[in-house]
Enzyme design. Structure first.
Site, PDB file in Angstrom:
ATOM      1  N   HIS A  57       0.811  -1.218   0.000  1.00  0.00           N
ATOM      2  CA  HIS A  57       0.000   0.000   0.000  1.00  0.00           C
ATOM      3  C   HIS A  57       0.850   1.277   0.000  1.00  0.00           C
ATOM      4  CE1 HIS A  57      -4.075  -1.776   0.744  1.00  0.00           C
ATOM      5  NE2 HIS A  57      -3.287  -2.803   1.008  1.00  0.00           N
ATOM      6  N   HIS A 110      -6.838  -4.651  11.422  1.00  0.00           N
ATOM      7  CA  HIS A 110      -5.888  -5.234  10.462  1.00  0.00           C
ATOM      8  C   HIS A 110      -4.470  -4.844  10.868  1.00  0.00           C
ATOM      9  CE1 HIS A 110      -4.475  -6.811   6.656  1.00  0.00           C
ATOM     10  NE2 HIS A 110      -3.929  -5.643   6.340  1.00  0.00           N
ATOM     11  N   ASP A 127      -7.454  -2.067   3.944  1.00  0.00           N
ATOM     12  CA  ASP A 127      -7.682  -3.486   4.172  1.00  0.00           C
ATOM     13  C   ASP A 127      -8.533  -3.744   5.414  1.00  0.00           C
ATOM     14  OD1 ASP A 127      -6.142  -3.935   1.958  1.00  0.00           O
ATOM     15  OD2 ASP A 127      -4.453  -4.842   3.016  1.00  0.00           O
TER      16      ASP A 127
END
Length: 255
Positions: A57, A110, A127
């Site tokens: 990411h 997460h 996420d």
């Protein structure tokens, strides 16, 4: 503004939200090539938004900043470098070039420092929330993730859910094990199957769709409650145990 899902790696999406003149905010750029290709087609990055520290990411941020020295907004986490402004729950990110404002929500689970950005009719949730699923609990507790999902589920149902991965079909197969009688879920699975067969993204979904079909947003509904009870062999003690039971089941699920 137009929304672009830029495929990266095997199943990631980098999101670009662009004005008609091509100026765009880029969300979670884990890979530089998709952003460069979009720029060659007319997009001009004016800011980067980062939801969490995982390399898929943020990995392209240093390379992108060499070409476009733009502001970078990210959570308070030393594992993320090259940040212009650290943001937290309740912060507002104003992108003047797009005349757009994004509210920041802290959504740990997460990862411990995960955030989401809400604005311009979109929810960029990294996420934490997926189409028909949610992220694995790498650093957070079931209670934290459930609280984060509750926070997202309470937002406007018309928001477009822009998550970090193309997981819809795999998530749908699990969701149908949890709630096989959910007709909205069956329709969503059929639609996603056609989209992927045509090599189209299944995203964005809408938050209203997720509330009707995502088992992790439906822990209080009869189908997921029954599934959690059956897995445990007893009544769950609370919502968090129901959620944790479904999440642990999903961790080992193979369609």
């Amino acid at each position: 503004m137009s929304l672009h899902a830029l495929p990266a790696f095997n199943d990631n999406y980098i999101w670009a939200l662009a004005a008609p003149d091509g100026r765009a905010v880029i969300v979670d750029p884990g890979q530089a090539d998709p952003v460069r290709a979009a720029a060659d087609a007319g997009l001009r990055p004016v800011a980067l938004l980062l939801t969490h520290h995982h390399a898929d990411h943020i990995g392209a941020v240093p390379e992108l900043l060499q070409r476009w020295p733009v502001p970078v907004y990210a959570p308070h986490d030393d594992r993320i470098a090259d940040v212009s402004e650290r943001v937290a729950h309740g912060s507002r990110v104003r992108i003047e070039a797009l005349d757009a404002c994004f509210e920041v929500l802290e959504v740990p689970g997460h990862t411990r420092s995960h955030i989401a950005f809400v604005g311009a009719g979109r929810l960029f949730c990294g996420d934490t929330l997926f189409s028909l699923g949610c992220g694995r609990l790498f650093e957070g507790t079931p209670e934290q993730m459930l609280d984060s999902l509750d926070r997202l589920a309470a937002l406007d149902g018309e928001l477009e859910v822009c998550c970090g991965h193309e997981y819809t079909l795999a998530n749908a197969r699990f969701a149908l094990e949890v709630e096989p009688e959910n007709e909205d879920l069956r329709q969503r699975f059929a639609q996603a199957t056609l989209q992927r067969a045509a090599q189209l993204p299944t995203l964005p979904s809408t938050l209203d769709q997720e509330r009707r079909t995502n088992p992790f947003l439906r822990c209080d509904q009869p189908g997921p409650k029954h599934a959690a009870r059956a897995r445990l062999g007893r009544e769950p003690r609370n919502r968090a145990e129901s959620f944790a039971t479904l999440r642990a089941w999903k961790d080992g699920f193979r369609a």
